[in-house]
Design an enzyme around this catalytic site. Structure first.
Site, PDB file in Angstrom:
ATOM      1  N   ASP A 178      15.495 -50.492 -77.008  1.00 51.34           N
ATOM      2  CA  ASP A 178      14.392 -51.167 -77.678  1.00 51.34           C
ATOM      3  C   ASP A 178      13.884 -50.581 -79.008  1.00 51.34           C
ATOM      4  O   ASP A 178      13.853 -51.256 -80.009  1.00 51.34           O
ATOM      5  CB  ASP A 178      13.209 -51.260 -76.706  1.00 51.34           C
ATOM      6  N   GLU A 413      14.183 -42.106 -65.577  1.00 54.41           N
ATOM      7  CA  GLU A 413      14.658 -43.089 -66.565  1.00 54.41           C
ATOM      8  C   GLU A 413      15.385 -42.399 -67.730  1.00 54.41           C
ATOM      9  O   GLU A 413      16.443 -42.833 -68.145  1.00 54.41           O
ATOM     10  CB  GLU A 413      13.465 -43.912 -67.059  1.00 54.41           C
TER      11      GLU A 413
HETATM   12  C1  2M8 Z   1      13.621 -51.252 -71.039  1.00 57.06           C
HETATM   13  O1  2M8 Z   1      13.210 -52.477 -71.621  1.00 57.06           O
HETATM   14  C2  2M8 Z   1      12.103 -53.253 -71.144  1.00 57.06           C
HETATM   15  C3  2M8 Z   1      12.126 -54.572 -71.890  1.00 57.06           C
HETATM   16  O2  2M8 Z   1      13.315 -55.250 -71.609  1.00 57.06           O
HETATM   17  C4  2M8 Z   1      10.758 -52.600 -71.331  1.00 57.06           C
HETATM   18  O3  2M8 Z   1      10.651 -51.584 -72.050  1.00 57.06           O
HETATM   19  O4  2M8 Z   1       9.786 -53.115 -70.760  1.00 57.06           O
HETATM   20  C5  2M8 Z   1      14.968 -50.889 -71.713  1.00 57.06           C
HETATM   21  O5  2M8 Z   1      15.277 -49.537 -71.494  1.00 57.06           O
HETATM   22  C6  2M8 Z   1      16.061 -51.808 -71.191  1.00 57.06           C
HETATM   23  O6  2M8 Z   1      17.303 -51.394 -71.677  1.00 57.06           O
HETATM   24  C7  2M8 Z   1      16.113 -51.845 -69.685  1.00 57.06           C
HETATM   25  O7  2M8 Z   1      17.036 -52.815 -69.271  1.00 57.06           O
HETATM   26  C8  2M8 Z   1      14.729 -52.180 -69.081  1.00 57.06           C
HETATM   27  C9  2M8 Z   1      14.709 -52.028 -67.568  1.00 57.06           C
HETATM   28  O8  2M8 Z   1      15.276 -50.794 -67.177  1.00 57.06           O
HETATM   29  O9  2M8 Z   1      13.737 -51.308 -69.633  1.00 57.06           O
END
Ligand code: 2M8
Length: 447
Positions: A178, A413
């Protein structure tokens, strides 16, 4: 098992058991949440990573993860980045925020309006290759192949506005990385933005210093607002989206997935000429548009600005995963970048592989999300790429650093590359799944 994983205190069996506990704890009975608090829905590429790990221990659940994700496929072929199977939660954006037209989305499942790196065909191929029952594997391949093909076809038509063979993302969330600094210039070019009213939920669970800045979130939401106005219409988006980036990372994952899809197609006796065409055009696109001979790096290309985004992030190594880099390009990526302590290699203020942004970049921040921390997903992609190119030592280092982080810090994470400190959400599914893959893959090969 060969491979020599040893971390004092935690046995291999204990690490496997811990990884399985994370994946079981995040399982809803239909799919696996990335993490219980922060990400309580189904995410697209997370599910692909999860299936890659689960295939070793529970092939049935791995297939279910894929099937559940494909239930969210749009009529156009697009597979969305979030599926809200259980409706609204404390996660933002809520399903309503996307304002989707009921015509486009499948019946009964709320989704986001964006997509994510198309890793699914690769996951399916790996799943089938580790399947002990061939007939079961082929029948699953036959079931999902047309859906994967439709998704890739949508990408190669709706998201290739200039016919270059490279696919464009319309939002940083589509690349899964992101707030990576490689998007900063394109986000700044949006100028003064007017996002729809919104309230972030992420900061109540994770330290503010580990999440994207408000500046970035305003632009993420602004872009969603713009596409809402366009009613998520592919043609309007292709012509007018203010953010259109041919991302090296997204295109590398797609290129590899096309290769894997072609292999599935061949085994099923399908005509794979269309996929061959995508691969040929992709090879040209990487070389002619994304490779920078002077810097020896692959850079994203901003279609709106008409130029490369010259920012040094670890995603420049992802053409190794694709297999699209030639030997000379691969040599430069590894020798002049990955192995250099001033950029990525341990030493010079970091201990663990792989910082997601080069340490030499002025934008490197060791704890802020995709601006520097180590992610096991990225480690896994790059180490599989290094293996393809015979870079066994570098791949081995990435593997043992990943396992050490999981053993010492846990399945979080992301990790601070300086000392392995836990960052972001705890109990993170893809970290657990990919450790399963790293520990069990060689065993499958040896069996
Ligand atoms: C993160 O993205 C989401 C939005 O899609 C967020 O920050 O709320 C990113 O690391 C993305 O790559 C990942 O798929 C998601 C869920 O792990 O989190």
């Amino acid at each position: 098992m060969s491979g020599g994983y040893e971390v004092d205190q935690v046995s291999r069996e204990e690490l496997l058991a811990r990884a399985r506990r994370v994946l079981d704890g995040n399982y809803t009975g239909e799919f696996t949440k990335p993490s219980l608090g922060q990400y309580p829905h189904q995410w697209n590429w997370d599910s692909a990573f999860i299936a890659i790990g689960l295939r070793h221990v529970d092939a049935k659940r791995a297939r279910q993860e894929v099937r559940t994700l494909l239930k969210g496929q749009w009529r156009s072929g697009m597979v969305p980045h979030i599926l809200y199977h259980e409706g609204t939660s404390n996660y933002f954006p809520t399903p309503e925020f996307w304002r989707l037209d009921d015509e486009a989305v499948p019946l009964g499942i709320a989704t986001s309006g964006l997509t994510q790196p198309p890793l699914l065909a690769t996951a399916v191929r790996l799943l089938i290759e580790s399947e002990t029952d061939d007939a079961e594997g082929m029948s699953f391949a036959a079931e999902v192949y047309p859906k994967l093909l439709a998704w890739h076809r949508w990408l190669h038509t709706s998201r290739d506005p200039d016919g270059s063979g490279l696919v464009a993302i319309i939002h940083p969330w589509e690349a899964g990385t992101d707030n990576s600094p490689r998007f900063s210039e394109s986000l700044a070019a949006l100028g003064d933005v007017s996002p729809p009213a919104y309230a972030r939920a992420d900061l109540s669970l994770v330290d503010e210093g580990e999440r994207p800045l408000g500046y970035d979130y305003d632009r993420f939401m602004h872009l969603i607002g713009v596409y809402r106005e366009m009613r998520w219409d592919d043609q309007a988006i292709g012509e007018k989206a203010p953010f259109m980036v041919q991302d090296v990372f997204f295109n590398s994952i797609l290129y590899r997935a096309n290769d894997d899809l072609r292999e599935l197609g061949r085994r099923l006796g399908e005509d794979t000429a269309e996929i061959e065409g995508w691969l040929e055009a992709g090879t040209r696109g990487f070389r002619e548009r994304l490779w920078n001979e002077q810097d020896g790096l692959f850079y994203d290309f901003d279609l709106r600005a008409g130029r490369q985004l010259q920012e040094a992030t670890a995603m420049t190594l992802s053409p190794l995963f694709a297999g699209v880099a030639d030997e000379r390009e691969a040599g430069r990526l590894v020798r002049d970048n990955l192995l250099q302590p001033k950029h990525y290699w341990p030493g010079h203020s970091s201990r663990f592989l792989l910082p997601s942004t080069a340490k030499s970049s002025q934008h490197f921040e060791p704890r802020r999300y995709w601006r520097g921390p180590v992610w096991l997903s990225l480690n896994w992609l790059i180490l599989r790429g290094l293996e393809r190119y015979g870079q066994r030592e570098a791949a081995g280092a990435l593997r043992s650093h990943s396992l050490e982080l999981a053993a010492r810090t846990g399945f979080v994470e992301y990790y601070d590359p300086r000392d392995g400190t836990a960052c972001g959400a705890p109990g993170f599914s893809w970290s657990a799944a990919l450790v399963l893959d790293l520990l069990l893959d060689e065993e499958d090969d040896e069996a």
